[in-house]
Motif scaffolding. Structure first.
Motif, PDB file in Angstrom:
ATOM      1  N   VAL A  71      43.259  35.758  37.564  1.00  0.00           N
ATOM      2  CA  VAL A  71      43.873  35.776  36.232  1.00  0.00           C
ATOM      3  C   VAL A  71      45.374  36.019  36.355  1.00  0.00           C
ATOM      4  O   VAL A  71      46.187  35.355  35.684  1.00  0.00           O
ATOM      5  N   MET A  72      45.760  36.959  37.201  1.00  0.00           N
ATOM      6  CA  MET A  72      47.177  37.271  37.395  1.00  0.00           C
ATOM      7  C   MET A  72      47.945  36.048  37.894  1.00  0.00           C
ATOM      8  O   MET A  72      49.034  35.729  37.389  1.00  0.00           O
ATOM      9  N   CYS A  73      47.390  35.349  38.874  1.00  0.00           N
ATOM     10  CA  CYS A  73      48.053  34.150  39.406  1.00  0.00           C
ATOM     11  C   CYS A  73      48.182  33.073  38.328  1.00  0.00           C
ATOM     12  O   CYS A  73      49.224  32.421  38.201  1.00  0.00           O
ATOM     13  N   ASN A  74      47.134  32.885  37.531  1.00  0.00           N
ATOM     14  CA  ASN A  74      47.167  31.885  36.462  1.00  0.00           C
ATOM     15  C   ASN A  74      48.227  32.218  35.427  1.00  0.00           C
ATOM     16  O   ASN A  74      48.972  31.343  34.965  1.00  0.00           O
ATOM     17  N   THR A 235      49.686  39.330  32.601  1.00  0.00           N
ATOM     18  CA  THR A 235      50.051  39.573  34.003  1.00  0.00           C
ATOM     19  C   THR A 235      50.154  41.061  34.282  1.00  0.00           C
ATOM     20  O   THR A 235      49.649  41.563  35.295  1.00  0.00           O
ATOM     21  N   ILE A 236      50.802  41.789  33.366  1.00  0.00           N
ATOM     22  CA  ILE A 236      50.936  43.243  33.535  1.00  0.00           C
ATOM     23  C   ILE A 236      49.557  43.902  33.518  1.00  0.00           C
ATOM     24  O   ILE A 236      49.234  44.756  34.362  1.00  0.00           O
ATOM     25  N   GLY A 237      48.716  43.496  32.568  1.00  0.00           N
ATOM     26  CA  GLY A 237      47.382  44.083  32.466  1.00  0.00           C
ATOM     27  C   GLY A 237      46.525  43.803  33.688  1.00  0.00           C
ATOM     28  O   GLY A 237      45.868  44.708  34.212  1.00  0.00           O
ATOM     29  N   SER A 238      46.539  42.567  34.163  1.00  0.00           N
ATOM     30  CA  SER A 238      45.734  42.228  35.341  1.00  0.00           C
ATOM     31  C   SER A 238      46.287  42.887  36.599  1.00  0.00           C
ATOM     32  O   SER A 238      45.530  43.217  37.514  1.00  0.00           O
ATOM     33  N   SER A 239      47.614  43.110  36.643  1.00  0.00           N
ATOM     34  CA  SER A 239      48.220  43.801  37.796  1.00  0.00           C
ATOM     35  C   SER A 239      47.742  45.249  37.852  1.00  0.00           C
ATOM     36  O   SER A 239      47.417  45.765  38.931  1.00  0.00           O
ATOM     37  N   PHE A 240      47.708  45.922  36.702  1.00  0.00           N
ATOM     38  CA  PHE A 240      47.189  47.294  36.665  1.00  0.00           C
ATOM     39  C   PHE A 240      45.721  47.316  37.069  1.00  0.00           C
ATOM     40  O   PHE A 240      45.257  48.230  37.750  1.00  0.00           O
ATOM     41  N   GLY A 241      44.970  46.311  36.649  1.00  0.00           N
ATOM     42  CA  GLY A 241      43.568  46.234  37.024  1.00  0.00           C
ATOM     43  C   GLY A 241      43.363  46.020  38.506  1.00  0.00           C
ATOM     44  O   GLY A 241      42.316  46.368  39.059  1.00  0.00           O
ATOM     45  N   GLN A 242      44.397  45.464  39.151  1.00  0.00           N
ATOM     46  CA  GLN A 242      44.334  45.206  40.588  1.00  0.00           C
ATOM     47  C   GLN A 242      44.692  46.424  41.433  1.00  0.00           C
ATOM     48  O   GLN A 242      44.531  46.387  42.649  1.00  0.00           O
ATOM     49  N   VAL A 258      43.688  28.720  45.115  1.00  0.00           N
ATOM     50  CA  VAL A 258      44.313  29.526  44.058  1.00  0.00           C
ATOM     51  C   VAL A 258      45.482  28.769  43.433  1.00  0.00           C
ATOM     52  O   VAL A 258      45.650  28.750  42.204  1.00  0.00           O
ATOM     53  N   MET A 259      46.298  28.126  44.278  1.00  0.00           N
ATOM     54  CA  MET A 259      47.422  27.335  43.772  1.00  0.00           C
ATOM     55  C   MET A 259      46.922  26.166  42.927  1.00  0.00           C
ATOM     56  O   MET A 259      47.457  25.883  41.843  1.00  0.00           O
ATOM     57  N   ALA A 260      45.874  25.492  43.402  1.00  0.00           N
ATOM     58  CA  ALA A 260      45.317  24.362  42.653  1.00  0.00           C
ATOM     59  C   ALA A 260      44.736  24.831  41.320  1.00  0.00           C
ATOM     60  O   ALA A 260      44.877  24.149  40.298  1.00  0.00           O
ATOM     61  N   LEU A 261      44.091  26.011  41.315  1.00  0.00           N
ATOM     62  CA  LEU A 261      43.522  26.558  40.088  1.00  0.00           C
ATOM     63  C   LEU A 261      44.609  26.810  39.051  1.00  0.00           C
ATOM     64  O   LEU A 261      44.494  26.402  37.888  1.00  0.00           O
ATOM     65  N   SER A 262      45.691  27.470  39.483  1.00  0.00           N
ATOM     66  CA  SER A 262      46.770  27.816  38.558  1.00  0.00           C
ATOM     67  C   SER A 262      47.525  26.585  38.076  1.00  0.00           C
ATOM     68  O   SER A 262      47.837  26.454  36.889  1.00  0.00           O
ATOM     69  N   MET A 263      47.820  25.668  38.991  1.00  0.00           N
ATOM     70  CA  MET A 263      48.597  24.483  38.622  1.00  0.00           C
ATOM     71  C   MET A 263      47.790  23.534  37.743  1.00  0.00           C
ATOM     72  O   MET A 263      48.320  22.947  36.794  1.00  0.00           O
ATOM     73  N   SER A 264      46.500  23.369  38.046  1.00  0.00           N
ATOM     74  CA  SER A 264      45.685  22.475  37.215  1.00  0.00           C
ATOM     75  C   SER A 264      45.573  23.015  35.795  1.00  0.00           C
ATOM     76  O   SER A 264      45.610  22.246  34.824  1.00  0.00           O
ATOM     77  N   ALA A 265      45.464  24.349  35.657  1.00  0.00           N
ATOM     78  CA  ALA A 265      45.403  24.942  34.317  1.00  0.00           C
ATOM     79  C   ALA A 265      46.717  24.734  33.575  1.00  0.00           C
ATOM     80  O   ALA A 265      46.731  24.379  32.388  1.00  0.00           O
TER      81      ALA A 265
END
Length: 384
Positions: A71-74, A235-242, A258-265
């Motif tokens: 989620v953070m990467c996306n 991003t902030i929320g998912s970073s804290f969750g990490q 991961v790159m393909a997931l984020s870029m395709s979205a």
């Protein structure tokens, strides 16, 4: 030949499609619609394939990849796209809506997308995708209580058929994740966990759509401004969750996924925005419904998910109801979207929708003159 200068369509007050390569404007518009449709198909089907690959395979140290990390990467990717778009369009980088509005949507959207990913550890991709079509039910429930929305008999009939089709799918064949079925073929606990996670996804995603409509109803916020701040807070929320969770070890295959997931979205969000703005809700909803069905078919072929006759019947019943909803509700809506660029993109499928796309988006497809709502399927999603 370069496109001819754009003329205004007097009927709808929007620019007419330029002529490409000597084609008539009508053929140019058809070509553009085909290109947008293929763009949505290719990016979101890639998104679904990569999503299932990441969540059902082992990489590096064989530890599962954190859903919050994905989620953070996306969100970082979609936020970067939003900043570039804002700079190009000379939009404002300042928050337009109250900050608590962004926060509520960012949190619910982040949780919906996390649940969407996490469910794939326990249920198959076809089960997850079909289950996401039932999100119209929590949307109707949230809408009734939060915005006092009234629905037609047709809406309840479609929701009923989707519920029957989904139930038939769940009761007439295997629904567990392939990985789980291989490891623990008789353990029904994992399937129950997966279904509980899908229920949470539906609740969060339905809340996102309904609450977003309520918060942004009287605020003229652009797509990109909303995308920027929802992405930033997610991003902030998912970073804290990490925190305390290790970042996945370097594995070329994993990080390429991961790159393909984020870029395709992110790319799917752009195609979705163009489709909604230029062609309106009908084409968009049709494309998204077809994409969901093709994604299930592709997953069954590539990841070897056998579906029983009862499950195929349930699948056809669900998508038949969705197609009916699309065409029965879209016949009076012609032309592109309303003038301006103030439309939210469905996230996750969604990506969609993409979830980020993250979709998915059927009941929230934008209509001319109204603001759209961000949803996870679209593309994850832009959920989704």
């Amino acid at each position: 030949l370069a496109p001819a200068s754009t003329k205004m369509n007097e009927e709808v007050g929007t620019p007419m499609a330029p002529q490409w390569f000597g084609l008539s404007r009508e053929n140019t518009r058809k070509l553009k619609g085909l290109g947008c449709s293929l763009g949505i198909f290719s990016t979101l089907m890639c998104y679904g394939f990569v999503q299932e690959s990441i969540m059902t395979q082992s990489f590096g140290s064989s530890k599962p990849v954190s859903s919050l990390f994905l989620v953070m990467c996306n969100r970082i990717t979609s936020m970067s796209i939003a900043i570039i778009a804002i700079i190009i369009k000379r939009d404002t980088l300042k928050p337009v809506a109250p900050f608590q509005a962004y926060m509520a949507i960012a949190f619910s959207n982040m949780m919906a997308t996390t649940c969407q990913y996490e469910a794939l550890r326990y249920v198959s991709f076809p089960t997850q995708t079909l289950g996401k079509t039932a999100k119209m039910i929590p949307v109707m429930i949230w809408g009734t209580f939060l915005t006092k929305q009234q629905y037609k008999v047709k809406d309840y009939a479609v929701a009923f058929l989707v519920t029957i089709g989904t139930t038939l799918f769940l009761l007439t064949g295997p629904v567990g994740a392939k990985k789980m079925e291989d490891d623990t073929p008789t353990d029904s606990t994992t399937t129950i966990i997966g279904m509980c996670i899908m229920v949470l996804y539906l609740l969060f995603d339905g809340f996102t759509s309904t609450w977003q409509e309520r918060l942004f109803k009287n605020v003229d916020v652009s797509t990109w401004n909303q995308m920027l701040y929802v992405g930033l807070l997610s991003t902030i929320g998912s970073s804290f969750g990490q925190l305390g969770a290790p970042v996945p070890e370097w594995d070329p295959k994993l990080y390429s996924y991961v790159m393909a997931l984020s870029m395709s979205a992110a790319i799917a969000q752009i195609f979705i925005l163009i489709t909604i703005k230029e062609f309106g809700a009908l084409l968009f909803a049709t494309v998204m419904t077809t994409r969901q069905f093709l994604s299930i078919l592709l997953s069954c072929i590539i990841f070897l998910h056998p579906l029983s006759a009862g499950q195929w019947t349930g699948t056809c019943l669900v998508f038949g109801a969705l197609y009916y909803k699309t065409f029965a509700g879209g016949g009076k809506k012609k032309g592109g979207a309303a003038k301006g660029d103030h439309q939210a993109i469905p996230q996750e499928d969604k990506d969609s929708n993409a979830g980020d796309t993250q979709l998915e988006v059927m009941e929230n497809a934008p209509v001319p003159g109204k603001k759209a709502h961000q949803s996870d399927e679209c593309l994850d999603a832009p959920a989704k």
